[in-house]
Design an enzyme around this catalytic site. Structure first.
Site, PDB file in Angstrom:
ATOM      1  N   SER A 231       0.824  -1.194   0.000  1.00  0.00           N
ATOM      2  CA  SER A 231       0.000   0.000   0.000  1.00  0.00           C
ATOM      3  C   SER A 231       0.867   1.257   0.000  1.00  0.00           C
ATOM      4  CB  SER A 231      -0.955  -0.054   1.197  1.00  0.00           C
ATOM      5  OG  SER A 231      -1.984   0.892   1.072  1.00  0.00           O
TER       6      SER A 231
ATOM      7  N   HIS B 223      -7.363  -5.727  -0.289  1.00  0.00           N
ATOM      8  CA  HIS B 223      -6.291  -4.749  -0.421  1.00  0.00           C
ATOM      9  C   HIS B 223      -4.992  -5.406  -0.002  1.00  0.00           C
ATOM     10  CE1 HIS B 223      -4.062  -1.102  -0.484  1.00  0.00           C
ATOM     11  NE2 HIS B 223      -3.991  -0.956   0.818  1.00  0.00           N
TER      12      HIS B 223
ATOM     13  N   ASP C 138      -9.200  -4.289  -5.798  1.00  0.00           N
ATOM     14  CA  ASP C 138      -8.622  -3.668  -4.606  1.00  0.00           C
ATOM     15  C   ASP C 138      -9.395  -2.386  -4.313  1.00  0.00           C
ATOM     16  OD1 ASP C 138      -7.028  -2.111  -2.826  1.00  0.00           O
ATOM     17  OD2 ASP C 138      -5.228  -3.155  -3.482  1.00  0.00           O
TER      18      ASP C 138
END
Length: 510
Positions: free
Chosen positions: A224, A479, A452
């Site tokens: 991320s 995610h 996602d």
């Protein structure tokens, strides 16, 4: 005042006890290694004293047995290496076999502690061949000094606030709240720290860590927001990279408006997938017709704007916490059953499960204290992204966001909206959107998940193109996925790359 976050999807990788170890890392630098920048030699050449983790992390940081912890010193301002310093918290699980080097790990956020990421790759060749090292970036978690803006009582009060109307009065009130929050951050954290907590500084910290850990080149796995750190490191230090895996990509070429609208569409897509899955059960709290799911969801949560739902906790479930709890559950389909439970409870007037999910997202602990996740997120975001002060842009963004994510639309849109928190921030931004350029970078890997919610698939495609990286597509509703989703196809490709530097086959889809 809801603020979205980009965080890797493994809040609870393991529930193991801390075990203390000790040792010293000798980081004397061979002459053939990249030289330390002038004036920074004492940071690059420091020795790491590994020891017990008893004083590291909070109850949310679940550290496996054998984990060692330490502090590494860095300058707060790299332009003033003789000035004030910060201490970064590190965790380490030593390699169990023939060691290649260290694997530096970051879970995202920004603002999330990285200490528990050492559990990634347990029982694989990564555990045999690498010291797995997690770290709390400057200002975050156990690093010192920490970013602090609100007291626990103030955080609770902010979460309990009902949503404001986007009338002139409501917009003025929201902007006054933002200015007050920014003032508190400056007072409690200091403007010098706030000015130096962005990606610009963290990638320099990562190079100090590389050298102090005894590695000629960096091997890194970032999730991320951790992909932004990885791509920025590649851009600044392409010759210092051995291997990078970036999962759940943040495309640094996007401006904040583009990023927020893509994220809105991503969350709506996963909400729709959840609703379709839930509709297979006759007891689904959103009904058995996915086309009606948004309307049924709004009927459940909208009344909370007037009065919270009852919970065993005296706080009750506010409207904002209900939305936060739902979004927390949409980060991974592993939590869909929990989301169904929470919505079923809410239909009966009870908000316990959704409040627990919101507490997980916001870093609230059982004793009422908070990890500094949200304060750190806000501080880092506001120095990483350009501030938007054009009210016409903000108004259009609000309108388009509601259109992209109708399940999040509270019906209070007017075509106008408050300026965001960063418009009130007391220090300037230190990064701007741009395409990443890293000439000479070795082969790297980007993992992007088709559904996602937080970092939509296209961002990974775009980042891989900028880096010239191999792209692995993962089909799923979550995610981040590498080494956390339990997919053998994906995990084998990532491990082979990190250990053997074997690039994945072109077009690999798992």
């Amino acid at each position: 005042m809801q603020r979205g976050r980009l965080v890797g999807a493994f809040v609870a990788l393991c529930a193991l006890l801390v075990s203390g170890c000790s040792g010293t890392e000798n980081s004397s630098t061979p002459a053939t290694w990249p030289p330390a920048p002038a004036g920074l030699e004492r940071f690059y050449e420091q020795r790491i004293e590994w020891g017990s983790c008893a004083d590291f992390g909070g109850p949310e940081d679940r550290l496996p047995p054998r984990t060692e912890c330490a502090m590494v010193t860095v300058p707060i301002d790299y332009a003033r290496p003789d000035g004030p310093t910060a201490r970064l918290a590190l965790s380490r699980l030593p390699a169990t076999g023939d060691k290649i080097g260290s694997l530096l790990l970051n879970p995202g956020g920004p603002g999330v502690s990285g200490l528990s990421t050492v559990a990634v790759g347990h029982g694989t060749a990564l555990a045999q061949r690498f010291d797995r090292v997690g770290f709390d970036p400057r200002g975050v978690g156990s690093s010192v000094p920490a970013i602090v803006c609100l007291t626990p009582e103030q955080a609770d009060a902010e979460r309990a606030e009902p949503p404001l109307e986007n009338t002139p009065e409501g917009i003025a009130a929201a902007e006054a709240d933002n200015h007050e929050y920014a003032r508190r951050c400056a007072d409690r954290s200091g403007v010098d720290l706030l000015a130096h907590v962005g990606t610009r500084e963290v990638v320099q910290d990562m190079d100090v860590l590389r050298a102090a850990l005894g590695d000629e080149k960096l091997t890194y796995l970032g999730y991320s927001y951790g992909t932004r750190l990885g791509s920025a490191y590649a851009e600044k230090y392409p010759g210092n990279v051995r291997a990078l895996v970036l999962d759940g990509a943040v495309d640094s070429a996007q401006d904040p408006v583009q990023e927020s609208l893509r994220q809105a569409a991503g969350f709506q897509g996963v909400f729709d997938a959840y609703a379709a899955d839930c509709a297979n059960s006759p007891d689904c709290p959103l009904g058995t017709d996915p086309a009606e799911a948004v309307a049924r969801f709004r009927a459940l949560v909208s009344p909370l704007a007037g009065a919270p739902a009852a919970t065993a906790d005296p706080r009750g479930l506010s409207y904002g916490d209900a939305i936060t709890g739902v979004q927390q559950a949409l980060y991974t389909d592993d939590l869909w059953d929990v989301l169904t439970q929470g919505l079923t409870e809410l239909r009966a007037g009870n908000g316990d499960t959704l409040l627990g999910l919101a507490d997980m997202y916001d870093g609230r602990r059982a004793d009422g204290s908070y990890a500094n996740i949200q304060d750190a997120f806000n501080a880092i975001r506001c120095v990483d992204d350009p501030r938007i002060t054009d009210r016409a842009i903000v108004g259009r963004q609000d309108t388009e966001y509601r259109r992209a994510a109708p399940f999040l639309d509270d019906g209070r849109g007017t075509g106008a909206a408050p300026l965001e928190l960063c418009a009130a921030w007391p220090v300037p931004n230190t990064s701007t959107p741009h395409r990443v350029s890293a000439p000479g970078l070795p082969t790297t890997v980007v993992v992007s998940t088709t559904e996602d919610p937080a970092t939509p698939y296209q961002a990974g495609v775009d980042l891989a193109d900028q880096l010239g990286a191999a792209l692995i597509t993962f089909r799923g509703n979550r995610h981040t996925a590498a080494l956390v989703a339990g997919d053998q196809c994906l995990d084998a490709a990532v491990i082979d790359y990190l250990v053997e530097l074997a690039a994945p086959e072109p077009g690999l889809t798992c």
